[in-house]
Design a protein around this motif. Structure first.
Motif, PDB file in Angstrom:
ATOM      1  N   ILE A  12      33.333  39.015  48.552  1.00 44.30           N
ATOM      2  CA  ILE A  12      32.425  38.706  47.448  1.00 44.30           C
ATOM      3  C   ILE A  12      32.778  37.309  46.976  1.00 44.30           C
ATOM      4  O   ILE A  12      33.920  37.040  46.630  1.00 44.30           O
ATOM      5  N   SER A  13      31.798  36.413  47.000  1.00 44.26           N
ATOM      6  CA  SER A  13      32.044  35.022  46.637  1.00 44.26           C
ATOM      7  C   SER A  13      31.542  34.719  45.240  1.00 44.26           C
ATOM      8  O   SER A  13      30.532  35.267  44.798  1.00 44.26           O
ATOM      9  N   TYR A  14      32.236  33.831  44.549  1.00 47.22           N
ATOM     10  CA  TYR A  14      31.883  33.404  43.204  1.00 47.22           C
ATOM     11  C   TYR A  14      31.880  31.887  43.165  1.00 47.22           C
ATOM     12  O   TYR A  14      32.555  31.243  43.946  1.00 47.22           O
ATOM     13  N   GLY A  15      31.187  31.313  42.215  1.00 44.36           N
ATOM     14  CA  GLY A  15      31.124  29.870  42.080  1.00 44.36           C
ATOM     15  C   GLY A  15      32.139  29.326  41.108  1.00 44.36           C
ATOM     16  O   GLY A  15      31.940  28.255  40.542  1.00 44.36           O
ATOM     17  N   HIS A  16      33.231  30.041  40.883  1.00 50.16           N
ATOM     18  CA  HIS A  16      34.237  29.637  39.909  1.00 50.16           C
ATOM     19  C   HIS A  16      35.576  30.246  40.286  1.00 50.16           C
ATOM     20  O   HIS A  16      35.655  31.083  41.184  1.00 50.16           O
ATOM     21  N   ASN A  17      36.617  29.851  39.586  1.00 50.49           N
ATOM     22  CA  ASN A  17      37.955  30.397  39.836  1.00 50.49           C
ATOM     23  C   ASN A  17      38.066  31.810  39.284  1.00 50.49           C
ATOM     24  O   ASN A  17      37.655  32.072  38.163  1.00 50.49           O
ATOM     25  N   ILE A  18      38.662  32.695  40.060  1.00 49.78           N
ATOM     26  CA  ILE A  18      38.928  34.071  39.647  1.00 49.78           C
ATOM     27  C   ILE A  18      40.402  34.158  39.258  1.00 49.78           C
ATOM     28  O   ILE A  18      41.274  33.709  39.999  1.00 49.78           O
ATOM     29  N   HIS A  19      40.684  34.750  38.096  1.00 50.62           N
ATOM     30  CA  HIS A  19      42.061  34.869  37.621  1.00 50.62           C
ATOM     31  C   HIS A  19      42.602  36.295  37.725  1.00 50.62           C
ATOM     32  O   HIS A  19      43.807  36.483  37.765  1.00 50.62           O
ATOM     33  N   THR A  20      41.701  37.289  37.741  1.00 52.55           N
ATOM     34  CA  THR A  20      42.158  38.677  37.758  1.00 52.55           C
ATOM     35  C   THR A  20      41.125  39.562  38.440  1.00 52.55           C
ATOM     36  O   THR A  20      39.922  39.336  38.303  1.00 52.55           O
ATOM     37  N   VAL A  21      41.607  40.555  39.182  1.00 49.83           N
ATOM     38  CA  VAL A  21      40.742  41.520  39.869  1.00 49.83           C
ATOM     39  C   VAL A  21      41.378  42.889  39.744  1.00 49.83           C
ATOM     40  O   VAL A  21      42.591  43.034  39.844  1.00 49.83           O
ATOM     41  N   GLY A  33      37.461  38.700  36.724  1.00 49.00           N
ATOM     42  CA  GLY A  33      37.287  37.828  35.574  1.00 49.00           C
ATOM     43  C   GLY A  33      37.902  36.486  35.868  1.00 49.00           C
ATOM     44  O   GLY A  33      38.833  36.378  36.656  1.00 49.00           O
ATOM     45  N   GLY A  34      37.341  35.465  35.229  1.00 46.11           N
ATOM     46  CA  GLY A  34      37.873  34.155  35.520  1.00 46.11           C
ATOM     47  C   GLY A  34      37.420  33.075  34.572  1.00 46.11           C
ATOM     48  O   GLY A  34      37.095  33.319  33.404  1.00 46.11           O
ATOM     49  N   HIS A  35      37.363  31.894  35.139  1.00 43.74           N
ATOM     50  CA  HIS A  35      37.125  30.677  34.381  1.00 43.74           C
ATOM     51  C   HIS A  35      35.735  30.599  33.758  1.00 43.74           C
ATOM     52  O   HIS A  35      35.537  29.908  32.760  1.00 43.74           O
ATOM     53  N   ASP A  36      34.754  31.301  34.308  1.00 46.96           N
ATOM     54  CA  ASP A  36      33.385  31.206  33.788  1.00 46.96           C
ATOM     55  C   ASP A  36      33.151  32.080  32.559  1.00 46.96           C
ATOM     56  O   ASP A  36      32.033  32.218  32.088  1.00 46.96           O
ATOM     57  N   LYS A  37      34.221  32.695  32.035  1.00 46.48           N
ATOM     58  CA  LYS A  37      34.177  33.478  30.796  1.00 46.48           C
ATOM     59  C   LYS A  37      33.374  34.770  30.919  1.00 46.48           C
ATOM     60  O   LYS A  37      32.845  35.273  29.940  1.00 46.48           O
ATOM     61  N   THR A  38      33.283  35.318  32.123  1.00 48.69           N
ATOM     62  CA  THR A  38      32.565  36.575  32.314  1.00 48.69           C
ATOM     63  C   THR A  38      33.451  37.599  33.008  1.00 48.69           C
ATOM     64  O   THR A  38      34.397  37.266  33.715  1.00 48.69           O
ATOM     65  N   ILE A  39      33.109  38.856  32.778  1.00 47.45           N
ATOM     66  CA  ILE A  39      33.648  39.960  33.563  1.00 47.45           C
ATOM     67  C   ILE A  39      32.543  40.325  34.536  1.00 47.45           C
ATOM     68  O   ILE A  39      31.396  40.505  34.138  1.00 47.45           O
ATOM     69  N   THR A  40      32.878  40.420  35.798  1.00 43.15           N
ATOM     70  CA  THR A  40      31.898  40.762  36.823  1.00 43.15           C
ATOM     71  C   THR A  40      32.265  42.111  37.418  1.00 43.15           C
ATOM     72  O   THR A  40      33.392  42.308  37.870  1.00 43.15           O
ATOM     73  N   LYS A  41      31.316  43.029  37.395  1.00 39.42           N
ATOM     74  CA  LYS A  41      31.472  44.327  38.043  1.00 39.42           C
ATOM     75  C   LYS A  41      30.688  44.248  39.346  1.00 39.42           C
ATOM     76  O   LYS A  41      29.478  44.028  39.333  1.00 39.42           O
ATOM     77  N   THR A  57      37.988  32.331  28.802  1.00 41.48           N
ATOM     78  CA  THR A  57      38.449  32.515  30.172  1.00 41.48           C
ATOM     79  C   THR A  57      39.171  33.855  30.281  1.00 41.48           C
ATOM     80  O   THR A  57      40.084  34.134  29.512  1.00 41.48           O
ATOM     81  N   VAL A  58      38.731  34.710  31.201  1.00 38.83           N
ATOM     82  CA  VAL A  58      39.308  36.049  31.350  1.00 38.83           C
ATOM     83  C   VAL A  58      40.566  35.938  32.199  1.00 38.83           C
ATOM     84  O   VAL A  58      40.523  35.521  33.354  1.00 38.83           O
ATOM     85  N   CYS A  59      41.707  36.295  31.610  1.00 34.17           N
ATOM     86  CA  CYS A  59      42.972  36.158  32.328  1.00 34.17           C
ATOM     87  C   CYS A  59      43.608  37.499  32.692  1.00 34.17           C
ATOM     88  O   CYS A  59      44.585  37.525  33.430  1.00 34.17           O
ATOM     89  N   PHE A  60      43.055  38.617  32.187  1.00 33.67           N
ATOM     90  CA  PHE A  60      43.627  39.923  32.503  1.00 33.67           C
ATOM     91  C   PHE A  60      42.554  40.996  32.361  1.00 33.67           C
ATOM     92  O   PHE A  60      41.762  40.966  31.425  1.00 33.67           O
ATOM     93  N   LEU A  61      42.522  41.945  33.301  1.00 31.52           N
ATOM     94  CA  LEU A  61      41.639  43.114  33.237  1.00 31.52           C
ATOM     95  C   LEU A  61      42.440  44.359  33.578  1.00 31.52           C
ATOM     96  O   LEU A  61      43.329  44.317  34.428  1.00 31.52           O
ATOM     97  N   ALA A  62      42.098  45.465  32.927  1.00 31.87           N
ATOM     98  CA  ALA A  62      42.672  46.766  33.265  1.00 31.87           C
ATOM     99  C   ALA A  62      41.594  47.809  33.022  1.00 31.87           C
ATOM    100  O   ALA A  62      40.700  47.613  32.192  1.00 31.87           O
ATOM    101  N   THR A  63      41.657  48.906  33.753  1.00 34.58           N
ATOM    102  CA  THR A  63      40.711  49.994  33.536  1.00 34.58           C
ATOM    103  C   THR A  63      41.345  51.317  33.914  1.00 34.58           C
ATOM    104  O   THR A  63      42.197  51.382  34.792  1.00 34.58           O
ATOM    105  N   ASP A  64      40.902  52.345  33.214  1.00 34.07           N
ATOM    106  CA  ASP A  64      41.301  53.709  33.548  1.00 34.07           C
ATOM    107  C   ASP A  64      40.118  54.483  34.122  1.00 34.07           C
ATOM    108  O   ASP A  64      40.194  55.679  34.313  1.00 34.07           O
TER     109      ASP A  64
END
Length: 86
Positions: A12-21, A33-41, A57-64
């Motif tokens: 899956i490609s994005y047009g920005h830096n990804i910081h967390t998956v 989540g990353g530099h573009d300030k969005t969470i992408t599902k 900028t999204v630097c951390f994601l977690a989910t249960d």
């Protein structure tokens, strides 16, 4: 001895830096989540994505599998989202 075989099943490609998956438990979706300030599902099978804004900028994601927790760098917030990102 045989070495394990690893294969890429989807790119899956994005047009920005990804910081967390993170992978959503018991589903076919991943969150990024990353530099573009969005969470992408994203659907791991199709690569189709649904985005929502975080605010920084999204630097951390977690989910249960029920909620998503995101941490922003620039806006200095932690947010808890419903799984449908509303």
């Amino acid at each position: 001895a045989d070495s394990p075989t690893h294969a890429i099943v989807q790119t899956i490609s994005y047009g920005h830096n990804i910081h967390t998956v993170v992978s959503i438990p018991n589903s076919r979706f991943v969150l990024s989540g990353g530099h573009d300030k969005t969470i992408t599902k994203s659907d791991r099978r199709t690569g189709q994505a649904v985005k929502t804004r975080h605010g920084g900028t999204v630097c951390f994601l977690a989910t249960d599998g029920v909620v998503i927790v995101s941490c922003g760098k620039n806006d200095r917030t932690t947010k808890v989202w419903n799984m449908d990102l509303e």
